[in-house]
Design an enzyme around this catalytic site. Structure first.
Site, short mmCIF file in Angstrom:
data_model
loop_
_atom_site.label_atom_id
_atom_site.label_comp_id
_atom_site.label_asym_id
_atom_site.label_seq_id
_atom_site.Cartn_x
_atom_site.Cartn_y
_atom_site.Cartn_z
CB ALA A 115 -0.94 -0.01 1.20
N GLY A 161 0.36 -6.00 2.59
CA GLY A 161 -1.09 -6.01 2.62
C GLY A 161 -1.69 -6.80 1.48
CD GLU A 164 -1.49 -8.20 6.47
OE1 GLU A 164 -1.54 -8.43 7.69
OE2 GLU A 164 -1.35 -7.06 6.00
CD GLU A 186 3.79 -6.17 6.19
OE1 GLU A 186 2.64 -6.20 5.71
OE2 GLU A 186 4.58 -7.11 6.09
#
Length: 776
Positions: A115, A161, A164, A186
């Site tokens: 993101a 993300g 995920e 991350e």
């Protein structure tokens, strides 16, 4: 000198830091749309014609949603993307005609790369960070709990993300190609996966495998993901036909995903039952004794590798331990709390700053050269020359590797082939690709075909007279447009070009060793170097996969200059009675990957002696008094060259590593001849500040003198070239965080004790008075 420094120590740090060379992977992770978006759009039908970031079409009763972020080469979980996805998802859930959903990408090479980091940086406080994580968890929960089957058809980077999102889907099908990879990087931004990633990975993987993925941030390819159970099915590329290969493969992936979605509307996917050995392993892993042992070992490894200086790995361990011990309800809350805690740390802010800086230095800010560089000659087949050839032949350059003897060429060629054979062994390359890449390399002892070259990169021994001689020989044989680049770590470019017929075509390209692993390229522009020559050097460096900074032609340029000023203080401390082990312990505790005393043994004290002499002649007592070059020369005369001769500050013996090495008794005796009075007790903090302040002050002076053009370049050069602790963001980010006025006060305090070498540069004095920062 800096070229010789960077061995496996700094490479380990860089692997932790580097976010992979793919432009896709440079888009990492923050979080998702706010709950207000969901509330506002929940009952409003989506106008499919107005979607800017998504495409939707239907195949029978299956909706195919394609991520297609506007004005971007890759997909990210930006606010614009999620503003459209959340209401569209709800609409599809409520549409009785839709029986299943396929999510995939409309962009080649990118499923979802993560993101927009700017979203995270816009959070004003910890509470907002917590909400970002909770909102992300809620959206992933809605996907996971969908009453309609959702199949993720994955081609390209599936990171952060994006991973995920895929984990929340009911079935994952992935293309088995080079660009498809999975990971949660991350941690490289000082964060943890905050949208349920820690929880779903613990559910789907064994505890060691889950910890390995989350704590390293590494990317796994499709087949590995399948073997781990992260992917349910693999699609092999089918090659070209009437359509282009990539288009045809995406269509094939789509058709397989749609068919699977149809199957799942009738029969829920059931994972294969584990075999006897897997059941036994699972039982063992579920015991508290084994779990505690795994966490203890993981923590030991984290502390060993990070010195406890990075909060994220320890927080990740805590979150996953809470999950294992207390269940996912506690785990989800711990994940959101941990994400909020980490997002507010100075370490995360520093790593995010480096991410932005690295991204900036991977862009061409100088424009295209008048003539594209296609053919390169590398003069000198030693460690550096072979390394430069290595990073060039797989990027489409035609490369001549030239040396005086066949023996030298053979060593260089062996270095290159060994590296690429390693890629084949690790399945990064096929044998056919290996052959095609090596076909771009021509080794020779003659000067044949130099008239066809667009650039010559000289990588001979660090001697001014030798480099001038090589330049004179080469200029007789190259075309007018050809650029001559010298791979030097400290020799002034204007001196190398002093007798050049075309000084405007001469430039410095300072690579760092090992060239195929170290990302930084320090391009050195002399006053006479033309803009187009700079453009050529930058374009070549970027194509080679380098992070590029352009610096001025001052003594030691930027990186070597900083290294020598900090190193001068190291030797002053040794003269005052500090031991090499004291120095190493303190500087590693500050965050450097290798102790500053060991560093000189790795560099080679003979190399340091050469540069110390030249730089002391220019900078005088501001660098060090004349005892430093004399001490270096004395060490060299006694064959204390460092690791390469088996003795330097330490004794080097086979099988003896790191802290177990013995301080060299010869060094201990020699240093007594240069003893200096200690003005105060030498503590760990004293060592850190004395060496650190010299480093920081010279970095600021380089900015003041326009050796570097921005704090960003200074931070990137220091971290990626010199191993400055990444969690501190680089010297300029560190000064901002600590406070410029406090730094100036410390410099003045040490100045009163130790003299003018600690006098703060005028730039820092002015900034302290005006309470300014390097970054706004």
């Amino acid at each position: 000198m800096a070229s010789a420094i960077f061995t496996t120590f700094l490479c380990r740090q860089q692997r932790f830091l580097t976010l992979t060379r793919s432009p896709v992977a440079t888009q990492l992770w923050t979080r998702l749309a706010s709950t207000s978006v969901q509330q506002q759009t929940a009952n409003k039908p989506v106008n499919l014609q107005q979607l800017k970031n998504l495409k939707v079409d239907y195949q029978d009763d299956i909706a195919v949603v394609q991520f297609n972020q506007e004005n971007s080469k890759v997909n990210t979980l930006s606010k614009g993307m999620m503003d459209e996805f959340v209401p569209l998802f709800e609409q599809l859930q409520n549409d009785d005609k839709v029986k299943g959903i396929v999510v995939m990408s409309a962009k080649p090479g990118s499923f979802i790369a993560g993101a927009d980091i700017n979203m995270l940086e816009s959070a004003k406080n910890r509470d907002e960070l917590f909400k970002i994580s909770r909102n992300g968890q809620d959206i992933m929960h809605q996907i996971e709990q969908s009453r309609k089957p959702i199949v993720a058809a994955i081609a390209g980077s599936c990171l952060g993300g994006g991973f995920e999102v895929a984990l929340a889907c009911h079935y994952r099908i992935a293309m088995n190609d080079k660009r498809t990879g999975f990971g949660v990087p991350e941690i490289k931004l000082g964060l943890l996966p905050g949208a349920g990633g820690t929880q779903r990975l613990v559910q789907k993987l064994s505890l060691p495998d889950a910890l390995d993925l989350v704590l390293t941030g590494k990317e796994v390819k499709t087949k590995k993901a399948k073997s781990l159970g992260l992917v349910d099915a693999v699609v092999e590329p089918i090659g070209p036909g009437l359509q282009a290969a990539e288009e045809k493969n995406i269509d094939y992936l789509r058709s397989v995903a749609v068919q699977k979605a149809k199957e799942l509307t009738f029969k829920k996917h059931v994972k294969p039952q584990p075999g006897l050995l897997e059941n036994i392993k699972s039982k063992i892993m579920s015991t508290s004794y084994v779990q505690n042992y795994i966490f203890e070992q993981a923590k030991k490894k984290v502390m060993s590798q990070t010195q406890g200086l990075y909060p994220a790995p320890l927080k990740i361990l805590d979150v996953i331990k809470q999950t294992v011990e207390s269940g996912s309800k506690v785990g989800y809350n711990a994940e959101a709390e941990g994400f909020a805690d980490l997002g507010a740390t100075s370490e995360s802010k520093a790593l995010i700053s480096l991410f932005h800086g690295r991204t900036e230095c991977k862009k061409n800010k100088y424009g295209k050269p008048e003539r594209e560089v296609k053919n390169i000659a590398v003069i000198g087949a030693g460690l550096m020359g072979a390394g430069v050839a290595h990073v060039s032949i797989d990027k489409g350059f035609n490369v001549i590797l030239r040396d005086q003897t066949t023996k030298a060429l053979s060593r260089g060629y062996s270095q290159i082939t060994k590296g690429y054979q390693g890629y084949v062994k690790r399945k990064r390359l096929t044998n056919a690709e290996y052959d095609r890449i090596l076909a771009n390399l021509e080794c020779q002892t003659t000067f044949d075909n130099l008239e066809k070259c667009d650039m010559v990169i000289e990588a001979v021994f660090e001697d001014l007279g030798l480099k001038q001689k090589v330049l004179a020989e080469i200029e007789q044989r190259i075309p007018e447009h050809c650029v001559f680049a010298s791979n030097t770590s400290a020799l002034p470019i204007h001196k190398i070009a002093a007798n050049s017929k075309r000084p405007e075509k001469v430039i410095g390209m300072h690579y760092f060793s090992p060239v195929d692993k170290m990302e930084l390229l320090e391009i050195v522009r002399a006053k006479q170097t033309s803009d187009d020559t700079v453009r050529s050097a930058v374009s070549v460096g970027l194509k080679q996969g380098k992070v590029v900074i352009v610096v001025g032609d001052g003594p030691g340029f930027y990186t070597t200059r900083l290294l020598m000023f900090a190193g001068a203080e190291v030797f002053r401390l040794l003269q005052e009675g500090a031991s090499p082990k004291d120095i190493d312990k303190a500087t590693k505790k500050f965050g450097f990957p290798v102790g500053s005393a060991t560093l000189f043994d790795e560099v080679g004290i003979d190399v340091a002696a050469h540069i110390a002499r030249d730089m002391q002649a220019v900078f005088g007592d501001r660098l060090a008094d004349k005892s430093m070059p004399a001490l270096f020369q004395d060490l060299v005369s006694n064959n204390l060259h460092g690791r390469k001769t088996g003795q330097g500050l330490y004794i080097y013996q086979a099988g003896v590593k790191g802290g177990d090495r013995e301080v060299n008794p010869k060094f201990t005796e020699l240093i007594k001849n240069y003893a200096a009075e200690a003005k105060e007790q030498i503590t760990t903090e004293t060592i850190q500040w004395r060496t650190g302040l010299r480093f920081l002050n010279e970095a600021a002076r380089c900015l003041e003198e326009k050796i570097i053009t921005s704090p960003t370049d200074g931070d990137i050069g220091a971290v990626f070239g010199l191993g400055f602790p990444p969690m501190k963001g680089g010297p300029f980010r560190f000064m901002d965080t600590y406070g410029v006025s406090k730094i100036v006060d410390l410099m003045n305090s040490y100045r009163s004790k130790y003299g003018e070498r600690f006098a703060p540069t005028q730039l820092l004095v002015d900034m302290a008075k005006e309470d300014k920062k390097f970054y706004s």
